[in-house]
Design a protein around this motif. Structure first.
Motif, PDB file in Angstrom:
ATOM      1  N   PRO A  30       0.808  -1.233   0.000  1.00 48.66           N
ATOM      2  CA  PRO A  30       0.000   0.000   0.000  1.00 48.66           C
ATOM      3  C   PRO A  30       0.837   1.277   0.000  1.00 48.66           C
ATOM      4  CG  PRO A  30      -0.941  -1.613   1.483  1.00 48.66           C
ATOM      5  CD  PRO A  30       0.363  -2.184   1.032  1.00 48.66           C
ATOM      6  N   ALA A  31       1.941   1.322   0.745  1.00 49.11           N
ATOM      7  CA  ALA A  31       2.756   2.535   0.788  1.00 49.11           C
ATOM      8  C   ALA A  31       3.406   2.793  -0.565  1.00 49.11           C
ATOM      9  CB  ALA A  31       3.822   2.426   1.876  1.00 49.11           C
ATOM     10  N   GLY A  32       3.944   1.759  -1.162  1.00 50.48           N
ATOM     11  CA  GLY A  32       4.589   1.926  -2.457  1.00 50.48           C
ATOM     12  C   GLY A  32       3.599   2.289  -3.545  1.00 50.48           C
ATOM     13  N   MET A  33       2.443   1.653  -3.506  1.00 47.50           N
ATOM     14  CA  MET A  33       1.469   1.885  -4.579  1.00 47.50           C
ATOM     15  C   MET A  33       0.878   3.289  -4.519  1.00 47.50           C
ATOM     16  SD  MET A  33       1.516  -0.660  -6.623  1.00 47.50           S
ATOM     17  CE  MET A  33       0.016  -1.055  -7.522  1.00 47.50           C
ATOM     18  N   ILE A  57       8.355   1.524 -10.210  1.00 47.77           N
ATOM     19  CA  ILE A  57       8.127   0.818  -8.951  1.00 47.77           C
ATOM     20  C   ILE A  57       8.440  -0.662  -9.164  1.00 47.77           C
ATOM     21  CG2 ILE A  57       5.627   0.851  -9.455  1.00 47.77           C
ATOM     22  CD1 ILE A  57       5.180   0.667  -6.384  1.00 47.77           C
ATOM     23  N   VAL A  58       9.394  -1.185  -8.410  1.00 43.73           N
ATOM     24  CA  VAL A  58       9.811  -2.573  -8.592  1.00 43.73           C
ATOM     25  C   VAL A  58       9.256  -3.452  -7.480  1.00 43.73           C
ATOM     26  CG1 VAL A  58      11.924  -1.988  -9.857  1.00 43.73           C
ATOM     27  CG2 VAL A  58      11.999  -2.236  -7.350  1.00 43.73           C
ATOM     28  N   GLU A  59       9.061  -4.708  -7.807  1.00 47.10           N
ATOM     29  CA  GLU A  59       8.459  -5.671  -6.875  1.00 47.10           C
ATOM     30  C   GLU A  59       9.131  -7.026  -7.080  1.00 47.10           C
ATOM     31  OE1 GLU A  59       6.006  -5.835  -4.382  1.00 47.10           O
ATOM     32  OE2 GLU A  59       6.726  -7.914  -4.381  1.00 47.10           O
ATOM     33  N   GLY A  95       4.252 -11.002  -9.903  1.00 48.43           N
ATOM     34  CA  GLY A  95       2.987 -10.404 -10.347  1.00 48.43           C
ATOM     35  C   GLY A  95       2.220  -9.849  -9.172  1.00 48.43           C
ATOM     36  N   ARG A  96       0.996  -9.571  -9.465  1.00 47.94           N
ATOM     37  CA  ARG A  96       0.066  -9.001  -8.498  1.00 47.94           C
ATOM     38  C   ARG A  96      -0.005  -9.826  -7.210  1.00 47.94           C
ATOM     39  NH1 ARG A  96      -5.093 -10.804  -7.626  1.00 47.94           N
ATOM     40  NH2 ARG A  96      -6.395  -9.242  -6.609  1.00 47.94           N
ATOM     41  N   ARG A 114       3.192   1.522 -14.492  1.00 52.17           N
ATOM     42  CA  ARG A 114       2.872   0.123 -14.202  1.00 52.17           C
ATOM     43  C   ARG A 114       4.019  -0.480 -13.410  1.00 52.17           C
ATOM     44  NH1 ARG A 114       0.650   1.005 -19.144  1.00 52.17           N
ATOM     45  NH2 ARG A 114      -1.530   0.399 -19.280  1.00 52.17           N
ATOM     46  N   PRO A 115       3.724  -1.358 -12.455  1.00 51.94           N
ATOM     47  CA  PRO A 115       4.823  -1.946 -11.671  1.00 51.94           C
ATOM     48  C   PRO A 115       5.736  -2.795 -12.550  1.00 51.94           C
ATOM     49  CG  PRO A 115       2.706  -2.292 -10.572  1.00 51.94           C
ATOM     50  CD  PRO A 115       2.404  -1.789 -11.958  1.00 51.94           C
TER      51      PRO A 115
END
Lengths: 633, 633
Positions: B42-45, B61-63, B67-68, B159-160
């Motif tokens: 939530p903070a990153g998004m 924004i990297v993850e 995926g989701r 988009r992430p």
């Protein structure tokens, strides 16, 4: 919104699991299907959206255009349509993006200087508070988008088949798929090629020049076009102070404008009076240029000026009021009438002026009326005879609409001095508001609408009119709710039990009714719900107590209102309601304190109101509506 | 929602035109970017979503995940978060699918038979009506989905970048992109390979075990874990009547449960007290099985039983309260402090129990606080010094949160006999409600928050707290509105002018203020808005009149409140409001009848309240917040 009951749902809960024909649905239009809908306008899309909730029914919807509608002409969304959108789950979103009409201004020549217009009156749009839903303006393309999303997310995974044009049809006397439809590819690699599809039923939603209507030998009858209007969607800079308010503007010379602000904050629609058209005009008026329309608008609005900076769309039309002689292909007055196989809806049935903002709305109610009946018949729930009620119910509505629109557009086009009273226009608007808001429709007694013998049990739920929601409190979580808003367009019948005064769980008329409904072999829920299906699969049964939520002990609520559902046999707690003491639904809707049962059709119309003790009547009502269980399975 | 002002928009108006870096945005992560966000929680998004409104700023924004997020753990959405979602345009949709908390039940041992629990009290969730927004429960995965949709629809088309794990970073002393970040492909064809990215700023939103925090030498400090809880999301069949109500349940033996119903109607979350953990437990408690958690729950809830039919998710955790020693990488107390280049947010800064439902909410406010400041600095609007305010403002909030959560979780874990009063738990809940609802945050005076010299001009808009909306009526279309709900997360400052009593257009303090704001070279709007940009590009200026809408003549409204915008120079009429006579905003928010100006930050916090005549003060407030126009262009 119910989800997680079959296990955890990670994504958007609006996407229902695919089922039946929605699993591995073929991209290509099959050769034999259940329902073919022709046309993706509002009437066609709501029909398809409703049928997408029946995964045992193969429905396809064809459209001549190669894709989504870009700019539509219809834009008026009456409160009844927003109420309908609520059932399809997109009322909130469309309200967010729409223009909302809350007031209407009436401008007339200034008595002191009739060459100037002045604001004569401002009236609330819904003076009587007839609905909790707003009156909106939004392009029909967006309405169609939302229905498209709903049907794609539904179990049947319905998507339009674009680039297919209706050519003709033939109805055979028998066979499983008696309607043979010829289609032509109107775009794509097979453009120009024709093909046939065999269908059980065909629904023509193909507009005023409906080829489906023609194919069943239907014709439109009505008056001549006598009055022309220029219509334009424009971005303007103006000193007219009501530019963002709906206005009826009448000028000294008899010219008039209906001004409708559009969504997004800047676009406005003008209907500009172009005057009477002589019979030998031969369509010349339709060549009126946009410059002429703008000039005429400025003339009428003097001393204000409207500079048009951008034209999004414009057109000229002549008002015509026409009604189809038939809404389906059933032989008229035959001695042994065959049930219909082909239906027409929307503009294919009724054409009229655009200025009461009715067309899209009535068309959608046509589709909503027809689609659940097709679903029930094709799902094996109900006899084919149900389908005859479509034309019977909707033709009356269409006739009323045309009568109303004639009055309204005549008034709009009248010169000020021709009116009996200068305020005749606004008085008519206020007096008749319930009609254009969509709430005057009242179906007459039939197999789907009971006689009003027990109407006194709940005077605020008139039998044959749409179920008018009211605030309640859901007991299990003390959530404020609007009772009717929990009804989804899922094709189910609804039975609302309004309790008597007894403490929940104590011996009472409600307790007896609940026991009968859950267990008696005469109960429609027991008799008609198929074996193996959830008990709430075909009937959505809810209870509303007279107590406030703190005084309803969930442990004492009869099981008829706490169904066990899904693979885990979970209790659905969301069927049990209490009054909102600030806005008691029993008072608001005139419900007898001795309790009442209100039966509501899948299209939200009240089918019957009866006492809790009238179980025989309830069973008798449903007996002809459903096939016997044996026949259904 | 404003659209059509650049020409007709056919599709979903939520999709804004791509601009700047959103046009031809590369799929592949570039070598040099403006902002790198690590982590899509939530903070990153929210940080990414806010920055997606700045199309001149390259944000990625990297993850680590490929995926989701499928199943998140956080689910509590306080009213302040829903207010925030409103600004991001998805409050309505998330409310539709969420569980809404309206009451809380407190269950305690029955005095007559303490082996049985009984409902001791039921309290409204928001007893003081602190917000018009609801308190919700919905899986954080859905919150992230909505932010993802917002950023994809924003001009920067963000988009992430999934499948990229943060490895480490180094901050150079100078250069355009001083932060060099090493990332590792965590999935896909390049799995295991590392690469570097140079960024101007890095935001670590990578959770309690934050590698970004570690990379800047930050540590968490706080108490030991002493109490263990089992948590499970389950589908149950139970005779417990409040299963769909938020409950605090305390049993005779001191065990307790916090029960939180979840979205969808059937799922429930149980926090089950597993008791104190001895220091030499070494994590053994974390191996408590789901069967043991279920058995313990049944023990606590006696005489009720809970049969678990399906477990969606479960875990065991020990409560820890820890706070990061630094929220950014700026040298502490340096004589010439460099402004920060690396920030941490959310769980990387503060960890605490889940039971007050705070984590996701405070984390999102961290991101909302930081993101617009980054946007303004990188867009050339504001000096880098703005960035120091992030840690200064948010560290206080984090400290308060931890103090609150310590009290709440200690009370939740206390045996009944240890409480001073049996009702201590519910009293605390009611008394402190404003804190967990998210509305106690009050930023202290700084360059972004003025001193409260003129607070008396509008006592209901406390300086440093979030702008609390109230009902008004939009004049141009007589639409009822909530003033604050029209504020979008678009990075703009807002100036609300509350008019004095004069008739609109007559000489008055408001007229003078409007003239100054539109034309004075000292006006922030005149000074700071870049040449060529719309006059409302950086400042959203609105007026609220004391008259009702019928008495405000749009022709008399000063041009400061009727900006001309877009390629056609159209008037924006939606800046002019009147009171709702039934709920007068001047009364509700204590606004001086002599008028007032309320300045609101892009993250919705009130920056100043001042009289209409205090133009010098208004100019002086903005002077250090913006770079001079020369420097910006």
């Amino acid at each position: 919104m119910r989800f997680h009951h079959r296990g955890y749902v990670s994504g958007d809960p609006r996407v229902e699991p695919a089922a039946g024909v929605g699993i591995d649905r073929p991209e290509e239009l099959p050769d034999a299907i259940d329902v073919l809908i022709v046309g993706t306008g509002p009437a066609g899309m709501i029909t398809a959206a409703q049928l997408s909730q029946f995964p045992n029914v193969t429905t396809r919807i064809v459209e001549r255009r190669s894709g989504r509608l870009e700019v539509g002409q219809a834009d008026g969304i009456q409160a009844r349509s927003v109420e309908t959108f609520q059932a399809f789950g997109f009322a909130g979103r469309i309200i967010e993006e729409a223009y909302r009409i809350t007031t209407m201004s009436f401008w007339r020549p200034d008595a002191a200087d009739p060459s100037h217009i002045v604001r004569a009156k401002r009236t609330p749009d819904d003076p009587a508070g007839v609905s909790e839903f707003p009156h909106l303006i939004v392009n029909q393309a967006r309405v169609q988008d939302y229905f498209a999303e709903f049907m794609a997310n539904s179990p049947a995974r319905l998507r339009p088949d674009f680039g297919l044009e209706f050519v003709g049809l033939e109805v055979a006397d028998g066979g499983e798929h008696p309607v043979t439809v010829t289609l032509r590819h109107s775009s794509g690699p097979r453009e120009g090629q024709t093909r046939t599809v065999r269908a059980k039923y065909v629904v023509g939603c193909d507009g005023a020049r409906s080829a489906v209507r023609q194919a069943i030998g239907g014709t439109l009858a009505g008056d001549q076009a006598l009055h022309a209007w220029g219509v334009m969607d424009v971005l303007t800079v103006t000193d007219f102070p009501d530019i963002r308010t709906k206005c009826a503007i009448q000028s000294q010379d008899g010219g008039s404008i209906l001004l409708i602000p559009r969504e997004g904050g800047h676009l406005d629609r003008f209907y500009v009076d172009l005057g009477e058209v002589s019979p030998d005009d031969h369509g010349a008026v339709r060549r009126t240029s946009i410059e002429e329309i703008i000039a005429r608008a400025n003339q009428i609005m003097h001393p204000y000026t409207v500079r048009v900076e951008h034209v999004a769309w414009h057109s000229v039309y002549e008002v015509g009021h026409r009604l189809a002689d038939r809404f389906d292909d059933a032989p008229a007055n035959g001695t042994s009438p065959r049930t219909p196989r082909v239906f027409i809806t929307g503009d294919a049935c009724h054409t009229h002026s655009a200025k009461a903002g009715q067309g899209m709305n009535v068309s959608m109610q046509d589709g909503f009326n027809l689609a659940w009946k097709l679903g029930h018949v094709l799902d094996g729930r109900s006899p084919e005879s149900l389908l005859s009620s479509y034309a019977a119910e909707r033709r009356v509505v269409a006739k009323d609409l045309i009568d109303f629109d004639k009055q309204w557009s005549t008034l709009m086009a009248a010169k000020p001095e021709a009116l009996a009273d200068p305020s005749e226009l606004e008085d008519f608007y206020v007096k008749t508001f319930e009609f254009p808001a969509g709430f005057m429709t009242q179906y007459q007694p039939s197999v789907l609408v009971a006689d009003p013998e027990h109407q006194a049990c709940a005077t605020g739920f008139p039998i044959g009119k749409r179920f008018r929601s009211a605030p309640v409190v859901r007991v299990c979580d003390a959530n404020p709710a609007h009772l009717g808003h929990h009804a989804r367009a899922d094709g189910r019948w609804r039975i609302y039990a309004f309790a008597d005064t007894a403490t929940p769980g104590q011996p009472s008329a409600l307790t007896d009714f609940a026991e009968w409904l859950a267990h008696s072999p005469d109960s429609p829920v027991v008799t008609h719900t198929p074996d193996g299906a959830d008990v709430d699969a075909w009937f959505d049964v809810k209870v509303v107590y007279q107590q406030s939520f703190e005084d309803v002990d969930m442990s004492s609520v009869p099981e008829a209102f706490l169904p066990r559902i899904g693979p885990f046999g979970l209790v659905d707690y969301e069927k049990v309601y209490a009054v909102d003491p600030q806005q008691d639904i029993f008072e608001l809707r005139g419900v007898d304190r001795g309790g009442a049962v209100v039966v509501v059709r899948p299209d939200q119309y009240v089918a019957d109101v009866l006492p809790l003790t009238a179980t025989d009547r309830l069973a008798a009502f449903f007996a002809p509506v459903f096939l016997t269980r044996g026949a259904a399975s």
